[in-house]
Motif scaffolding. Structure first.
Motif, PDB file in Angstrom:
ATOM      1  N   VAL A  95      -4.902   6.766   2.989  1.00 30.91           N
ATOM      2  CA  VAL A  95      -3.433   6.810   2.923  1.00 30.91           C
ATOM      3  C   VAL A  95      -2.880   5.475   2.426  1.00 30.91           C
ATOM      4  CG1 VAL A  95      -1.328   7.008   4.284  1.00 30.91           C
ATOM      5  CG2 VAL A  95      -3.210   8.602   4.670  1.00 30.91           C
ATOM      6  N   LEU A  96      -3.427   4.366   2.946  1.00 32.85           N
ATOM      7  CA  LEU A  96      -2.971   3.048   2.503  1.00 32.85           C
ATOM      8  C   LEU A  96      -3.251   2.842   1.021  1.00 32.85           C
ATOM      9  CD1 LEU A  96      -4.071   0.786   5.510  1.00 32.85           C
ATOM     10  CD2 LEU A  96      -1.772   1.618   4.961  1.00 32.85           C
ATOM     11  N   ALA A  97      -4.388   3.346   0.547  1.00 34.51           N
ATOM     12  CA  ALA A  97      -4.716   3.218  -0.868  1.00 34.51           C
ATOM     13  C   ALA A  97      -3.755   4.010  -1.744  1.00 34.51           C
ATOM     14  CB  ALA A  97      -6.154   3.692  -1.109  1.00 34.51           C
ATOM     15  N   LEU A  98      -3.223   5.090  -1.201  1.00 31.92           N
ATOM     16  CA  LEU A  98      -2.264   5.899  -1.959  1.00 31.92           C
ATOM     17  C   LEU A  98      -0.876   5.270  -1.955  1.00 31.92           C
ATOM     18  CD1 LEU A  98      -3.313   9.442  -0.690  1.00 31.92           C
ATOM     19  CD2 LEU A  98      -3.633   8.559  -3.007  1.00 31.92           C
ATOM     20  N   ILE A  99      -0.499   4.687  -0.824  1.00 29.86           N
ATOM     21  CA  ILE A  99       0.849   4.138  -0.682  1.00 29.86           C
ATOM     22  C   ILE A  99       0.980   2.755  -1.313  1.00 29.86           C
ATOM     23  CG2 ILE A  99       2.560   3.354   1.000  1.00 29.86           C
ATOM     24  CD1 ILE A  99       1.646   5.532   2.857  1.00 29.86           C
ATOM     25  N   ALA A 100      -0.073   1.962  -1.238  1.00 29.11           N
ATOM     26  CA  ALA A 100       0.005   0.564  -1.683  1.00 29.11           C
ATOM     27  C   ALA A 100       0.453   0.400  -3.135  1.00 29.11           C
ATOM     28  CB  ALA A 100      -1.339  -0.125  -1.456  1.00 29.11           C
ATOM     29  N   PRO A 101      -0.101   1.176  -4.103  1.00 31.71           N
ATOM     30  CA  PRO A 101       0.346   0.991  -5.490  1.00 31.71           C
ATOM     31  C   PRO A 101       1.833   1.282  -5.684  1.00 31.71           C
ATOM     32  CG  PRO A 101      -1.717   2.201  -5.424  1.00 31.71           C
ATOM     33  CD  PRO A 101      -1.228   2.123  -4.023  1.00 31.71           C
ATOM     34  N   LEU A 102       2.341   2.329  -5.014  1.00 33.13           N
ATOM     35  CA  LEU A 102       3.757   2.652  -5.135  1.00 33.13           C
ATOM     36  C   LEU A 102       4.623   1.559  -4.525  1.00 33.13           C
ATOM     37  CD1 LEU A 102       5.932   4.696  -5.950  1.00 33.13           C
ATOM     38  CD2 LEU A 102       5.659   5.773  -3.717  1.00 33.13           C
ATOM     39  N   ALA A 103       4.221   1.065  -3.357  1.00 36.15           N
ATOM     40  CA  ALA A 103       4.983  -0.018  -2.724  1.00 36.15           C
ATOM     41  C   ALA A 103       4.971  -1.273  -3.586  1.00 36.15           C
ATOM     42  CB  ALA A 103       4.395  -0.310  -1.337  1.00 36.15           C
ATOM     43  N   TYR A 104       3.826  -1.571  -4.183  1.00 38.88           N
ATOM     44  CA  TYR A 104       3.726  -2.751  -5.043  1.00 38.88           C
ATOM     45  C   TYR A 104       4.612  -2.602  -6.275  1.00 38.88           C
ATOM     46  CZ  TYR A 104       1.719  -6.181  -8.243  1.00 38.88           C
ATOM     47  OH  TYR A 104       1.542  -7.207  -9.134  1.00 38.88           O
ATOM     48  N   ARG A 142       7.293  -0.765  -6.626  1.00 40.52           N
ATOM     49  CA  ARG A 142       8.708  -0.846  -6.256  1.00 40.52           C
ATOM     50  C   ARG A 142       9.124  -2.284  -5.949  1.00 40.52           C
ATOM     51  NH1 ARG A 142      10.315   4.458  -2.596  1.00 40.52           N
ATOM     52  NH2 ARG A 142      10.171   5.956  -4.304  1.00 40.52           N
ATOM     53  N   SER A 143       8.232  -3.036  -5.318  1.00 42.31           N
ATOM     54  CA  SER A 143       8.570  -4.442  -5.047  1.00 42.31           C
ATOM     55  C   SER A 143       8.698  -5.234  -6.343  1.00 42.31           C
ATOM     56  CB  SER A 143       7.508  -5.061  -4.136  1.00 42.31           C
ATOM     57  OG  SER A 143       6.247  -5.116  -4.793  1.00 42.31           O
ATOM     58  N   ARG A 144       7.828  -4.944  -7.315  1.00 48.19           N
ATOM     59  CA  ARG A 144       7.927  -5.608  -8.607  1.00 48.19           C
ATOM     60  C   ARG A 144       9.225  -5.248  -9.315  1.00 48.19           C
ATOM     61  NH1 ARG A 144       3.304  -7.506 -11.320  1.00 48.19           N
ATOM     62  NH2 ARG A 144       4.792  -7.771 -13.053  1.00 48.19           N
ATOM     63  N   GLN A 145       9.598  -3.945  -9.196  1.00 50.03           N
ATOM     64  CA  GLN A 145      10.817  -3.487  -9.842  1.00 50.03           C
ATOM     65  C   GLN A 145      12.042  -4.163  -9.209  1.00 50.03           C
ATOM     66  OE1 GLN A 145      11.354   0.743  -9.673  1.00 50.03           O
ATOM     67  NE2 GLN A 145      12.998   0.762 -11.157  1.00 50.03           N
ATOM     68  N   LYS A 146      12.063  -4.273  -7.882  1.00 46.31           N
ATOM     69  CA  LYS A 146      13.176  -4.940  -7.212  1.00 46.31           C
ATOM     70  C   LYS A 146      13.227  -6.415  -7.562  1.00 46.31           C
ATOM     71  CE  LYS A 146      13.521  -1.847  -3.219  1.00 46.31           C
ATOM     72  NZ  LYS A 146      13.412  -1.738  -1.740  1.00 46.31           N
ATOM     73  N   ALA A 147      12.036  -7.032  -7.677  1.00 44.80           N
ATOM     74  CA  ALA A 147      11.988  -8.448  -8.015  1.00 44.80           C
ATOM     75  C   ALA A 147      12.537  -8.691  -9.409  1.00 44.80           C
ATOM     76  CB  ALA A 147      10.562  -8.953  -7.907  1.00 44.80           C
TER      77      ALA A 147
END
Length: 292
Positions: free
Chosen positions: A271-280, A282-287
């Motif tokens: 689950v973490l492997a699936l969620i981590a790329p999306l979270a990363y 989105r954080s890049r996009q917000k940055a």
């Protein structure tokens, strides 16, 4: 007003801390147990990765992973395709749009157990669709996948798709409604076919929505349990067994706490492997947005 807000946050902070500590604590306890030789009761010893080695060598676990892969590919593909087509259909400003949205989204509001029971009845050869067709005179009609070891996992995918496509429709429709109408006007002026506009223009613009939908569906695949238990109990035999059922059986029926914990840790990492790329992403996009 600010004092009230601060007071509210002050009241909620202890509760939030308790929830976070409780959640993180249970995760750490599961990881610790997976590194022990625990059986019926937890043990405080340390055996390294022995439980994970036993898990990977377990034929039932391997079969459950294979079933999960088949189910995941079928479920995610079918749910995304059907959900997108439903969203495109509703986006045409059809009459009764509100009723259609509710009807398509309603299955997702049902519990997974209810979904499994409904489809168990529909697919039961003796009382469901096959029997109904025989009553109508089509005695050669056969649809007994739910009792066929080679086909039963496909029936679980059918039930999952029926329940999940509505959620995909809702998310996709929100994305479609966010596309500028001028883009559609420009493609019509250029004489671009509608289907080509969707493939070459609309879908790339729906990239964030597609990523969100895929992540939600993939996480749902990893933790699938209720529907399988309600429909087939993992049968016939172990033909529709999945990792979550493997974990629950070893935790409660076979009293193998260490092996069950190892399986739970593997699912958590997935689950973490699936969620981590999306979270990363989105954080890049917000940055980037904040920098701009």
């Amino acid at each position: 007003m600010k004092r009230r807000s601060l007071a509210a946050w002050g009241a909620l902070l202890p509760l939030a801390l308790i929830v976070c500590v409780g959640y993180i604590g249970t995760v750490l306890w599961t990881v610790r147990t997976s590194l022990s030789s625990s059986r019926t009761f937890p043990k405080d010893d340390f055996v390294g990765l022995q439980q994970f080695e036993r898990l990977l060598d377990n034929d039932r676990w391997q079969h459950a992973i294979h079933n999960l892969a088949v189910y995941g590919v079928l479920f995610i593909t079918a749910a995304m395709v059907i959900g997108f087509l439903l969203a495109v259909f509703i986006d045409q400003k059809v009459r009764g749009e509100g009723v259609l949205r509710t009807a398509f989204l309603y299955p997702y509001a049902m519990s997974f157990v209810a979904t499994g029971l409904v489809w168990q009845w529909v697919l039961n050869p003796e009382s469901g669709l096959q029997n109904a067709m025989h009553q109508l005179g089509w005695t050669s009609f056969e649809f007994d996948w739910i009792v066929d070891q080679d086909m039963v996992i496909y029936t679980v995918a059918i039930a999952g798709t029926w329940q999940g496509a509505g959620l995909v429709m809702a998310l996709m429709l929100a994305g479609l409604r966010g596309i500028d109408e001028e883009i559609w006007k420009a493609t019509r002026l250029d004489g671009i076919p509608t289907w080509r506009t969707y493939l070459s223009v609309v879908l790339p613009m729906l990239g964030p929505t597609l990523a969100t939908v895929f992540t939600l569906l993939a996480v749902g695949v990893v933790k699938v349990f209720d529907t399988v238990v309600a429909m087939t109990q993992g049968g016939p035999g172990l033909a529709s067994d999945v990792p979550a059922k493997f974990i629950m059986d070893h935790l409660f029926a076979r009293a193998n706490l260490g092996l069950a914990s190892a399986g739970a840790v593997v699912l958590l990492l997935t689950v973490l492997a699936l969620i981590a790329p999306l979270a990363y992403a989105r954080s890049r996009q917000k940055a980037k947005g904040g920098h701009a």
